[in-house]
Design a protein around this motif. Structure first.
Motif, PDB file in Angstrom:
ATOM      1  N   HIS A  31       0.813  -1.182   0.000  1.00 29.38           N
ATOM      2  CA  HIS A  31       0.000   0.000   0.000  1.00 29.38           C
ATOM      3  C   HIS A  31       0.857   1.246   0.000  1.00 29.38           C
ATOM      4  N   GLU A  62      -1.471  -0.307   8.147  1.00 29.43           N
ATOM      5  CA  GLU A  62      -2.854   0.057   7.840  1.00 29.43           C
ATOM      6  C   GLU A  62      -3.732  -0.179   9.055  1.00 29.43           C
ATOM      7  N   ARG A  64      -7.813   1.383  10.891  1.00 25.48           N
ATOM      8  CA  ARG A  64      -9.007   2.182  10.632  1.00 25.48           C
ATOM      9  C   ARG A  64      -8.668   3.671  10.717  1.00 25.48           C
ATOM     10  N   LYS A  65      -9.435   4.465  10.012  1.00 19.78           N
ATOM     11  CA  LYS A  65      -9.217   5.911  10.013  1.00 19.78           C
ATOM     12  C   LYS A  65      -9.377   6.475  11.413  1.00 19.78           C
ATOM     13  N   HIS A 106      -4.549   3.344  -3.861  1.00 24.23           N
ATOM     14  CA  HIS A 106      -5.976   3.464  -3.566  1.00 24.23           C
ATOM     15  C   HIS A 106      -6.445   4.896  -3.835  1.00 24.23           C
ATOM     16  N   ASN A 154      -5.430   8.832   4.168  1.00 26.53           N
ATOM     17  CA  ASN A 154      -6.806   8.377   4.317  1.00 26.53           C
ATOM     18  C   ASN A 154      -7.340   7.913   2.968  1.00 26.53           C
ATOM     19  N   ILE A 155      -7.739   6.653   2.920  1.00 25.04           N
ATOM     20  CA  ILE A 155      -8.198   6.034   1.677  1.00 25.04           C
ATOM     21  C   ILE A 155      -9.627   6.496   1.385  1.00 25.04           C
ATOM     22  N   ASP A 157     -11.913   4.916  -0.632  1.00 27.56           N
ATOM     23  CA  ASP A 157     -12.925   3.887  -0.888  1.00 27.56           C
ATOM     24  C   ASP A 157     -12.955   2.779   0.156  1.00 27.56           C
ATOM     25  N   THR A 158     -12.313   3.005   1.310  1.00 34.92           N
ATOM     26  CA  THR A 158     -12.406   2.062   2.426  1.00 34.92           C
ATOM     27  C   THR A 158     -12.468   2.861   3.726  1.00 34.92           C
ATOM     28  N   ALA A 159     -12.663   2.167   4.829  1.00 38.82           N
ATOM     29  CA  ALA A 159     -12.693   2.808   6.152  1.00 38.82           C
ATOM     30  C   ALA A 159     -11.303   2.893   6.758  1.00 38.82           C
ATOM     31  N   ASN A 160     -10.261   2.573   5.970  1.00 37.56           N
ATOM     32  CA  ASN A 160      -8.909   2.497   6.510  1.00 37.56           C
ATOM     33  C   ASN A 160      -8.022   3.656   6.073  1.00 37.56           C
TER      34      ASN A 160
END
Length: 171
Positions: A31, A62, A64-65, A106, A154-155, A157-160
């Protein structure tokens, strides 16, 4: 003929676990990390500081945000949270360029930069996929001396998010 098939099946069944354990595996689908100035995981990958598993996958921090830890809450990389580990400190100016390297790109919501927990910058990612490397010029405010910078990707398209800590001496 039936004996030959049975023998082949037995040999195949015996070799399958050996092959599964010895063949190279692909990298995780991830990533990105800050490579300049050298983040803690970049120092691990370069063997500047002795580290565990993170030295093989510096791009994989990685979580969660919204977290504020160097490890992104990932127990496998908890050593990144250890401020006493002997991290190399980079001399930087009050306006500093940070360069991210991505191994999977991402869509990006934004990038955030914190000095000792105080947010100093947010850079909009436009919900676009970044190129293989991205640089941001960040104003570190009135901070001087030794500090820890947390850079967060901060991605979109995901919560991560992906996390990187950089030990600096702001001149």
């Amino acid at each position: 003929m039936d004996k030959k098939r049975k023998l082949a099946a037995v040999i195949g069944a015996g070799l399958a676990p050996v092959l599964a354990l010895t063949l190279p595996t692909g990298s995780a689908g991830a990533h990105g990390y800050v490579n300049a100035p050298a983040s803690r995981q970049a120092q691990c990958a370069a063997r500047t500081v002795p580290c565990g598993a993170i030295k093989y996958e510096p791009q994989s921090v990685e979580g969660r945000k919204g977290l504020r830890s160097c490890s992104g809450g990932n127990g496998r990389f908890a050593e990144l949270d250890d401020d006493s580990k002997g991290w190399k400190v980079s001399d930087v100016s009050r306006t500093q360029t940070f360069t991210w390297t991505f191994t999977a790109r991402h869509r990006t919501s934004n990038y955030e930069y914190f000095v000792d927990g105080t947010k100093v910058a947010t850079v909009d990612g436009g919900n676009q996929q970044p190129p293989a490397t991205v640089s941001h010029q960040v104003n570190l405010g009135n901070f001087t001396g030794r500090h820890k910078i947390l850079a967060v990707w901060n991605i979109g398209d995901t919560a991560n998010a992906f996390y990187a800590c950089i030990d600096v001496n702001i001149r």
